[in-house]
Design an enzyme around this catalytic site. Structure first.
Site, PDB file in Angstrom:
ATOM      1  CG  ASP A 991     -27.837  -0.721  -5.560  1.00 56.69           C
ATOM      2  OD1 ASP A 991     -28.524  -0.023  -6.333  1.00 56.69           O
ATOM      3  OD2 ASP A 991     -28.025  -0.759  -4.337  1.00 56.69           O
ATOM      4  CE  LYS A1060     -25.968   5.853   2.522  1.00 59.41           C
ATOM      5  NZ  LYS A1060     -25.687   4.465   2.943  1.00 59.41           N
ATOM      6  CG  ASP A1219     -31.573   2.338  -7.685  1.00 58.03           C
ATOM      7  OD1 ASP A1219     -32.126   1.513  -6.936  1.00 58.03           O
ATOM      8  OD2 ASP A1219     -30.926   3.310  -7.259  1.00 58.03           O
TER       9      ASP A1219
END
Length: 1304
Positions: A991, A1060, A1219
């Site tokens: 990842d 985040k 991704d």
């Protein structure tokens, strides 16, 4: 009149194809009138009417016929004046010289971007001829127009007001005349006052006060005029004439451009909805095209012909026709062998101002081939006319799509005049010239591409199964709830439901036929467009089956009418598309080609040096089938799908009924509707809902049926997908599939792809094919475990939705009860919450049921996921329910169908993957993660052996089900004799580390930002979220010391979790307002934080987060701001933002101002909110906010596609979830190497410079019409901004290749 006589009557010149094909004398007379319009301009209107009516059907004669004639004469006069003005090439007193649009050339050599030069398309060839007679005529015209009041022609009064656009034409005609007179006045005054030297050349340009720009009346800098015949010294008289010429040209240019812009604004034309031939594909054109194609499918030639004639004979409707509509009608007449009708249509195409394309000549030649005694002279004239229009016979076979025996009929016509004709071999396929894939396609060294692990006969058998499934269009599978024991009550209820469905089928069938008969109406009014052809596309029973099958999909709380109508309309369209391909005899051709194609994939064949797309195209050429496999599906307009679906829902509501007491047959005489139409409010909007009766819901619940019915296009394929060879062919065999998925009804993306050079799309097509060619199988032990929990009331902790029986109970509400208003309000809120919760639980439960049932259906099989992409280039599997992009549950049950040994490092990669799934050691190095896996090996083995009865270590992971699957894989590998030789089918993920910020840091070469997102090599992974949180905490401490109260309150509450989501989404365009909401939600989850300060704290923290990101990613913020401001100015100029990815994929943002379309139906009037209509102005807010994230998405998709291509050439398995890249444990090292190399190669390209050049060249022509308005300043600022050179940092991209945690 015979063809020979027709030809001999034109002794002065050869007859055209249109004359050769027009047999009726009336039509021939119309052609004469059109050719000699100047001489016959004095003919009375009745003469034109008689000859015109031979082609166009007569309109009903009414009382307003004289008024209509007068009005039409006015329109034709105004239109003729416009056309004459557009074609005038010189000015003689009263005539004004009109030129084409002005090009804008940006002088790239100048250091200042403000230096813009405007040049005309063509130089003027003739000077002004100011003759005395012309001035006399102009003086007379001026005296006639110099009155104070303008007297309009007398028009008979009618009940209806004249149309606005007619009034605009009249007004513009008067204004243009006045402007012409003013220009002549200026010329006359200038002639008397100007004194010019014989050697001085005057340009007529005016200089601004600053002197930095040379502008004319329209702020246009004129280039020197080069129309002089002799370079020698001119006389004084000649110089004056030249000066007068230049002066008039300057004024004319400004006036003409203003007029041209106004004319364009009267009828907004979106270039995005035009094909290469200039044909428009707006909703009106697509509606007519869909209608005519539907008529062609049911062989209703008369209805299609009358529809086209109805639109053609009225000038305002004629513009709604494009050449493709005429092509469909020509092909219908060609099947009948009627050459005269095709000739009439050629004439109509000419009248509509369209140019015949290859489809027109294809229909003409097909018709000639079907005629028994067609004259060779007629065929030769057709060839000659085809050549005159710029085409060749080779183009015909290269670009046209043939069905059935059309190719044979055309060859028959050709051989009638040229028996030795042979098709020339096509040239070698062009290779994509992008530097990113130049090495991939060069094939300098021999390449052997990977094969499937199946033999040739197995692949053929699988293709036959898939073909049979798609021909049937639907597939019935068993539900995973079938494991429940069947009781007598369930049997009784199932029989009851079956009986009711039989009665519903009968009543719906009768009502459907009556409704269609009513729509058929009077054949004399067949030109009226309605839903009749669309109700004849399928068998009557198929429509009824679609309606009955949709009942089970309606949730107990109801579904929006718009949603149900869209589903029904799309299902009809999908079935129609499949039936169309079957009718066109494409099945045998596809089968023949696919059998030859899979020799490339089968493991027992030697062929392996071609890409799938290359081999597919090669096979097509060898079989001489050309483009016959391309899909000719014309997507239906969105409102048509909704309209059709709404009428079907109306039939369901009125015809499907159920007895009030289903338990007692004695009460069956009293029936009630099964479905009810009601209204409900959603987000302050009144929404029409279709809700099932509680009796039906209870009946279906008690029956507990175990069969689910799906369309074949939502199931995984049981054979390797068709490789994408063009935007119109690939993926499923027969089911319609778009290469680029988009908003329902948006067509601009597809037209943009069609305009592309075919070789530019090869990398995109090949990467999608490679992703789709990955074979899968089901992890049976994990699936069985999930199904057991699913049937045992589920588990919210493990993300398995519970059944509705576990929903919170509905509180009882008695309106007559004596309770306080506050208690009543609380009770109502509780009821609303329970209803919302029940609806959510039902939706999640059905979604899980579909996924698990499909997985269980293919548990013993091998399957494939065909891929397509969205408008940004991000790839997705076509099956919507069960795929590897799903949740943790669906990913856990998927394995690669082909296994590979673990090798030397494979087991370690499995351990790293396991720890990544748990989320326990995100900040640790790879070695520490491996050590941690060895430390908890007992828990790993216990989880694998006793998942539900052991210590349940796996349940605490971030991704519990994938963690459990990995535990079992590690257990099998460790317990094998040699772990390095253990055959593993398990996919291992790598990842990206905040991939969006990685692309921004690489674009801006940010050293600090690159280190924060692991572009720089380091011993441990860097966490950008923790880095931002730390930076925010430093800012907070500084403010707290200064006495800022909210900063003091936030002490101890700033952490990674709070910031985040905002950091993650800021790269995708989140605003400060959206970021504040995200932080507010996180702070509310903190129990100790004072709730009174949530708003102030979230507002304060979001400011610090954006400031921290600006300080850490300096280049990132500058790039993001540049993208945002560029999109704002582009959209303000009236254009949508477009760009091209480094791989050559064209992208356009489909955000436009919302247009409301009212759709009337018997149930309710639907207001369709359409925000993708390219004929509307762009939505500036959405365009500017979406451009930065969409641009980054296009870059990460480009990186993924490059990795997919080079992994394929390396012979390794590769799939992706955006991704997140997947491969075998054995090949992780190879994939990591390729991934890093392609990221460096991608960002080594001048991406921002290329984007700037593209935007400048694309939008340099968006010149505002009003040169004195603020729009010109915006245009100049836009050009300056687009040309801006962004500063970049000093980060070395080559270091990415050494970064261990770039993807990990």
């Amino acid at each position: 009149m015979s063809f020979l006589r027709l030809c001999s009557s034109r002794s002065s010149r050869p007859a055209t194809l249109r004359e050769m094909l027009l047999l009726p004398s009336g039509c021939h007379r119309c052609l004469q009138l059109r050719r000699h319009s100047v001489r016959s301009s004095e003919l009375p209107w009745g003469f034109f009417r008689r000859n015109y009516s031979s082609i166009i059907p007569k309109k009903d004669v009414g009382k307003d016929q004289p008024c209509e004639k007068t009005r039409l004469l006015q329109v034709l006069e105004a239109r003729m004046q416009q056309l004459q003005a557009d074609n005038i090439t010189e000015v003689k007193c009263t005539e004004v010289q009109f030129v084409n649009r002005i090009n804008v050339t940006h002088d790239e050599n100048q250091s200042s971007t403000n230096n813009l030069t405007f040049l005309p398309d063509q130089e003027f060839k003739k000077s002004l001829n100011l003759s005395t007679e012309a001035f006399v005529e102009e003086k007379i015209a001026k005296e006639q127009m110099g009155k104070k009041c303008y007297t309009e022609p007398a028009i008979p009064k009618t009940a209806s007001a004249p149309r606005k656009w007619i009034e605009k034409l009249d007004k513009e005609k008067r204004n243009k005349t006045r402007r012409q007179l003013n220009i002549v006045k200026k010329i006359k005054e200038s002639k008397e006052s100007l004194q010019l030297s014989s050697t001085k050349s005057v340009t007529g340009a005016k200089t601004t006060e600053t002197g930095s720009k040379s502008t004319s009346k329209g702020n246009v800098a004129k280039a020197p005029v080069t129309h002089r015949a002799r370079p020698s010294v001119m006389s004084n008289r000649e110089a004056k004439s030249s000066a007068l010429h230049d002066f008039s040209v300057e004024a004319i240019l400004a006036e003409v451009e203003n007029l041209d812009q106004r004319l364009i604004n009267w009828e907004p034309s979106a270039k995005l909805l035009e094909d290469e031939e200039g044909n428009k594909y707006g909703d009106a054109q697509r509606n007519i095209l869909s209608y005519v194609e539907a008529c062609a499918f049911i062989n209703d030639l008369d209805r299609a012909h009358q529809c086209v004639m109805f639109h053609h004979r009225i000038l305002t409707r004629r513009k709604q026709l494009n050449i493709k509509i005429y092509n469909v009608l020509m092909q219908m007449w060609a099947k009948k062998g009627s050459l005269s009708q095709i000739g009439n249509l050629f004439s109509l195409v000419e009248e509509a101002g369209l140019k015949p394309n290859l489809g027109c000549y294809m229909a003409a030649l097909e018709c000639m081939g079907r005629m028994e005694n067609c004259s060779p002279h007629v065929i030769e004239r057709c060839f000659q006319q085809l050549k005159e229009d710029g085409f060749t016979i080779q183009d015909l076979f290269k670009n046209c799509v043939f069905h059935k025996d059309e190719r044979e009929m055309i060859m028959k016509a050709i051989w009638a005049v040229d028996p030795e004709f042979q098709l020339q071999p096509e040239p070698e396929m062009e290779i994509c010239q992008s530097p990113l894939v130049k090495h991939f396609y060069s094939k300098i060294e021999p390449i052997k591409y990977p094969k499937l692990h199946l033999c040739l006969e197995q692949l053929k058998e699988r293709f036959d199964r898939q073909l049979s499934r798609e021909q049937e269009d639907t597939i019935s599978i068993s539900s995973v709830e079938a494991t429940k024991p069947i009781t007598e009550k369930m049997k009784r209820m199932r029989n009851r439901v079956a009986d009711l469905r039989a009665k519903w089928h009968k009543s719906l069938l009768q009502a459907f036929r009556e409704f269609r008969f009513h729509l058929a109406g009077d054949r004399s009014c067949s030109w009226k467009m309605n839903l009749y052809p669309y109700l004849c596309l399928l068998d009557d029973k198929e429509y009824v089956d679609i309606m009955i099958q949709s009942i089970a999909n309606i949730p107990p709380n109801g579904e929006a009418l718009l949603t149900i109508a869209k589903e029904l309309g799309n299902r009809v369209y999908n079935k129609y598309s499949i039936r169309k391909k079957i009718k066109n005899e494409m099945v045998d051709k596809i089968k023949q080609i696919y059998y030859a194609y899979i020799e490339l994939l089968a493991k027992d064949t030697e062929l392996n040096n071609f890409l799938p797309r290359e081999h597919m195209v090669k096979v097509e050429k060898e079989m001489n089938l050309g483009l016959s496999l391309l899909s000719e599906d014309s997507p239906w307009p969105h409102f048509l799908i909704i309209d059709l679906g709404t009428h079907l829902v109306d039939l369901m509501v009125h015809e499907i009924k159920i007895p009030m007491n289903t338990q007692s047959p004695s009460h069956e005489r009293k029936f009630i509707p099964v479905l009810y139409h009601m209204y409900s409010f959603r987000s302050n909007k009144q929404i029409g809902f279709i809700k099932p009766h509680p009796i039906l819901t209870e009946l279906l619940s008690q029956a507990a049926e175990t069969t689910l019915i799906f369309d074949s296009c939502v199931m995984p394929m049981v054979c390797a997908p068709i490789p994408w060879t063009s935007p119109r062919f690939g993926a499923y065999i027969l089911a319609p599939t778009k290469l680029m998925r988009c908003v329902e009804g948006a067509l601009q993306h597809h037209l943009l792809l069609e305009k592309c050079k075919s070789s530019d799309l090869h990398p995109v097509l090949d990467s999608l094919t490679q992703l789709g060619n990955c074979a899968w199988k089901v992890n049976k032990p994990i699936l069985d475990l999930i199904i057991s929990i699913f049937n045992d009331k589920g588990s919210e902790k493990l993300e398995i939705p519970p059944p509705l029986s576990e929903a919170p109970h509905m509180p009882k509400y008695d309106p007559k009860a004596d309770i306080s208003p506050a208690a009543k309000s609380v009770l109502k809120k509780k009821i609303a919450w329970v209803r919302k919760r029940a609806a959510e639980m039902h939706s999640l439960r059905m979604d899980a049921l579909y996924k698990l049932s499909i997985a269980n259906h293919v548990r013993d099989d091998i399957f494939w996921f065909p891929h397509n992409m969205d408008f940004r280039g991000r790839t997705y599997p076509c099956p919507p329910y069960f795929n590897h992009l799903g949740s943790d549950v669906t990913r856990a049950v998927l394995l690669f169908a082909e296994g590979k040994p673990l090798g030397e490092h494979g087991l370690n990669w499995l351990k790293v993957h396991l720890v990544n799934l748990t989320g326990f050691k995100k900040k640790c190095s790879l070695k520490d993660r491996i050590d941690y896996a060895d430390k908890v090996m007992d828990d790993i083995l216990d989880s694998a052996d006793n998942p539900l009865t052991g210590r349940k270590w796996w349940m605490n992971a971030d991704e519990p089900w994938q963690t459990l699957a990995c535990c079992k894989e590690i257990a099998h590998a460790i317990r094998s004799p040699d772990p390095s030789k253990y055959i593993s089918y398990f996919p291992v993920h790598q990842d990206g580390s905040c991939n969006g910020l990685q692309h921004y840091a690489a674009l801006g070469r940010d050293v600090i930002g690159a280190a924060s997102v692991n572009l720089m090599p380091d011993e441990v992974p860097q966490d950008v979220y923790s880095a931002v949180a730390q930076q925010v905490e430093e800012f907070r401490k500084r403010d707290a010391e200064k006495g800022v109260k909210i900063a003091q309150i936030l002490e101890g509450f700033i952490n990674r979790k709070v910031v985040k989501q905002t950091v993650m989404t800021v790269v995708y365009g989140v605003t400060r307002f959206g970021g504040r909401l995200q932080i507010e939600k996180r702070l509310k989850e903190v129990e100790d934080f004072p709730k009174d300060h949530v708003w102030d704290a979230s507002h304060y923290v979001v400011q610090l987060v954006f400031s921290s990101l600006t300080e850490m990613f300096t280049g990132t913020r500058e790039i993001q701001d540049w993208l945002t401001q560029s999109a704002r100015l582009i959209s303000k100029s009236g254009s949508s933002v477009e760009w091209v990815t480094p791989l050559g994929l064209p992208i356009v943002q489909p955000y436009h101002r919302t247009r409301t379309t009212l759709l009337r139906s018997n149930l309710q009037n639907l207001n369709l909110q359409i925000s993708h209509d390219a004929t509307q102005r762009p939505d500036t807010v959405k365009q500017k906010n979406a451009f930065p994230p969409n641009f980054i998405h296009s870059l990460d998709s480009t990186h993924m596609m490059l990795t997919a291509l080079y992994c394929y050439s390396a012979g390794i398995t590769f799939v992706s979830v955006h991704d997140c890249f997947w491969t075998h444990a054995f090949t992780v090292d190879v994939m990591n190497k390729v991934c890093r190399e392609q990221f460096v190669a991608l960002h080594s390209q001048p991406i921002l410079q290329d984007l700037s050049k593209f935007l400048v060249n694309k939008y340099r022509y968006n010149i505002p019409a009003d040169r004195k308005s603020k729009k010109l300043q915006d245009y100049q600022r836009m050009m300056e901004l687009l040309s801006k050179e962004l500063k970049i940092g000093e980060f070395d991209l080559e270091k990415v290749k050494e970064s261990t945690y770039f993807f990990s």
